[in-house]
Design a protein around this motif. Structure first.
Motif, PDB file in Angstrom:
ATOM      1  N   GLU A 107     -43.408  50.713  16.117  1.00  0.00           N
ATOM      2  CA  GLU A 107     -43.574  51.847  17.091  1.00  0.00           C
ATOM      3  C   GLU A 107     -44.808  51.816  17.694  1.00  0.00           C
ATOM      4  O   GLU A 107     -44.642  51.867  19.002  1.00  0.00           O
ATOM      5  CB  GLU A 107     -43.275  53.057  16.359  1.00  0.00           C
ATOM      6  N   GLN A 108     -45.700  51.613  17.009  1.00  0.00           N
ATOM      7  CA  GLN A 108     -47.098  51.452  17.868  1.00  0.00           C
ATOM      8  C   GLN A 108     -47.281  50.363  18.986  1.00  0.00           C
ATOM      9  O   GLN A 108     -47.637  50.366  20.124  1.00  0.00           O
ATOM     10  CB  GLN A 108     -48.274  51.298  16.925  1.00  0.00           C
ATOM     11  N   VAL A 109     -46.513  49.189  18.541  1.00  0.00           N
ATOM     12  CA  VAL A 109     -46.356  48.187  19.647  1.00  0.00           C
ATOM     13  C   VAL A 109     -45.437  48.412  20.617  1.00  0.00           C
ATOM     14  O   VAL A 109     -45.951  47.948  21.727  1.00  0.00           O
ATOM     15  CB  VAL A 109     -45.969  46.529  18.906  1.00  0.00           C
ATOM     16  N   GLN A 110     -44.191  48.842  20.191  1.00  0.00           N
ATOM     17  CA  GLN A 110     -43.318  49.130  21.426  1.00  0.00           C
ATOM     18  C   GLN A 110     -43.895  50.042  22.350  1.00  0.00           C
ATOM     19  O   GLN A 110     -43.673  50.116  23.385  1.00  0.00           O
ATOM     20  CB  GLN A 110     -41.893  49.544  20.757  1.00  0.00           C
ATOM     21  N   ASP A 111     -44.774  51.152  21.780  1.00  0.00           N
ATOM     22  CA  ASP A 111     -45.548  52.076  22.746  1.00  0.00           C
ATOM     23  C   ASP A 111     -46.177  51.542  23.769  1.00  0.00           C
ATOM     24  O   ASP A 111     -46.207  51.793  24.878  1.00  0.00           O
ATOM     25  CB  ASP A 111     -46.014  53.177  21.944  1.00  0.00           C
ATOM     26  N   ALA A 112     -46.920  50.522  23.219  1.00  0.00           N
ATOM     27  CA  ALA A 112     -47.946  49.694  24.047  1.00  0.00           C
ATOM     28  C   ALA A 112     -47.231  48.562  24.948  1.00  0.00           C
ATOM     29  O   ALA A 112     -48.061  48.473  26.025  1.00  0.00           O
ATOM     30  CB  ALA A 112     -48.930  48.861  23.013  1.00  0.00           C
ATOM     31  N   MET A 113     -46.076  48.276  24.743  1.00  0.00           N
ATOM     32  CA  MET A 113     -45.569  47.273  25.627  1.00  0.00           C
ATOM     33  C   MET A 113     -44.846  47.726  26.907  1.00  0.00           C
ATOM     34  O   MET A 113     -44.446  48.893  27.052  1.00  0.00           O
ATOM     35  CB  MET A 113     -44.085  46.820  25.048  1.00  0.00           C
ATOM     36  N   GLU A 114     -45.323  47.138  27.888  1.00  0.00           N
ATOM     37  CA  GLU A 114     -45.386  47.423  29.315  1.00  0.00           C
ATOM     38  C   GLU A 114     -44.464  46.298  30.052  1.00  0.00           C
ATOM     39  O   GLU A 114     -45.005  45.732  30.829  1.00  0.00           O
ATOM     40  CB  GLU A 114     -46.453  47.861  29.903  1.00  0.00           C
ATOM     41  N   MET A 115     -43.165  45.930  29.530  1.00  0.00           N
ATOM     42  CA  MET A 115     -42.501  44.967  30.274  1.00  0.00           C
ATOM     43  C   MET A 115     -42.208  45.261  31.664  1.00  0.00           C
ATOM     44  O   MET A 115     -42.184  46.466  32.293  1.00  0.00           O
ATOM     45  CB  MET A 115     -41.157  44.901  29.665  1.00  0.00           C
TER      46      MET A 115
END
Length: 163
Positions: A107-115
């Motif tokens: 969840e932490q990584v996906q929140d940071a992902m800005e594709m």
């Protein structure tokens, strides 16, 4: 020929900061996973954390070859490239171990992902299909760029021949 030998033709090795800037501006590359015979290659959308990780969101089917090979691989390669013209292109090859992101960190990584861009399929799949987040730890990176006409390219000779 080596990259250094090709500098006479307009190709240059990229510095680490140039590679980082390039990866930050891209969102699609080709993942190479080892097999017994030839590598399996898959085009994938990715997110670069700006430091040393590339992340991929897999849509997982019942018999996902990509998932199986990723789970068994000690290392993988990822190629990111951009071609504007035959004399203006950039290519970065990344190598390192690939692994799934633990559920506790997902969840932490996906929140940071800005594709920058990804098909609607991934948006819908994230809520209705099984997905898995993988990371490639960058241990080795090589970038080359061709930034214009080669220095030895002689435009005058073509004009002389046409006269």
């Amino acid at each position: 020929m080596t990259i250094d030998e090709l500098s006479d033709y307009g190709m240059d090795r990229m510095a680490d900061d140039e590679i980082s800037g390039f990866l930050s501006s891209q969102s699609v590359g080709v993942l190479g996973l080892p097999t017994e015979n030839v590598p399996v290659m898959r085009p994938l959308f990715f997110w670069y954390d700006g430091e040393s990780q590339i992340y991929f969101l897999y849509v997982i089917g019942p018999e996902s070859q990509k998932e199986d090979l990723s789970d068994r691989a000690d290392a993988a390669r990822f190629l990111v490239y951009n071609v504007d013209t035959p004399f203006m292109w950039t290519s970065v090859l990344l190598t390192g171990p690939i692994s799934d992101v633990p559920e506790s960190e997902r969840e932490q990584v996906q929140d940071a992902m800005e594709m920058q861009w990804r098909p609607d399929l991934f948006e819908r799949a994230g809520t209705s299909e099984t997905t898995k987040l993988y990371q490639l730890q960058i241990e080795d990176q090589v970038g080359i760029a061709h930034r214009g006409l080669p220095p030895a390219f002689d435009t005058d000779s073509s004009e002389t021949q046409s006269e």
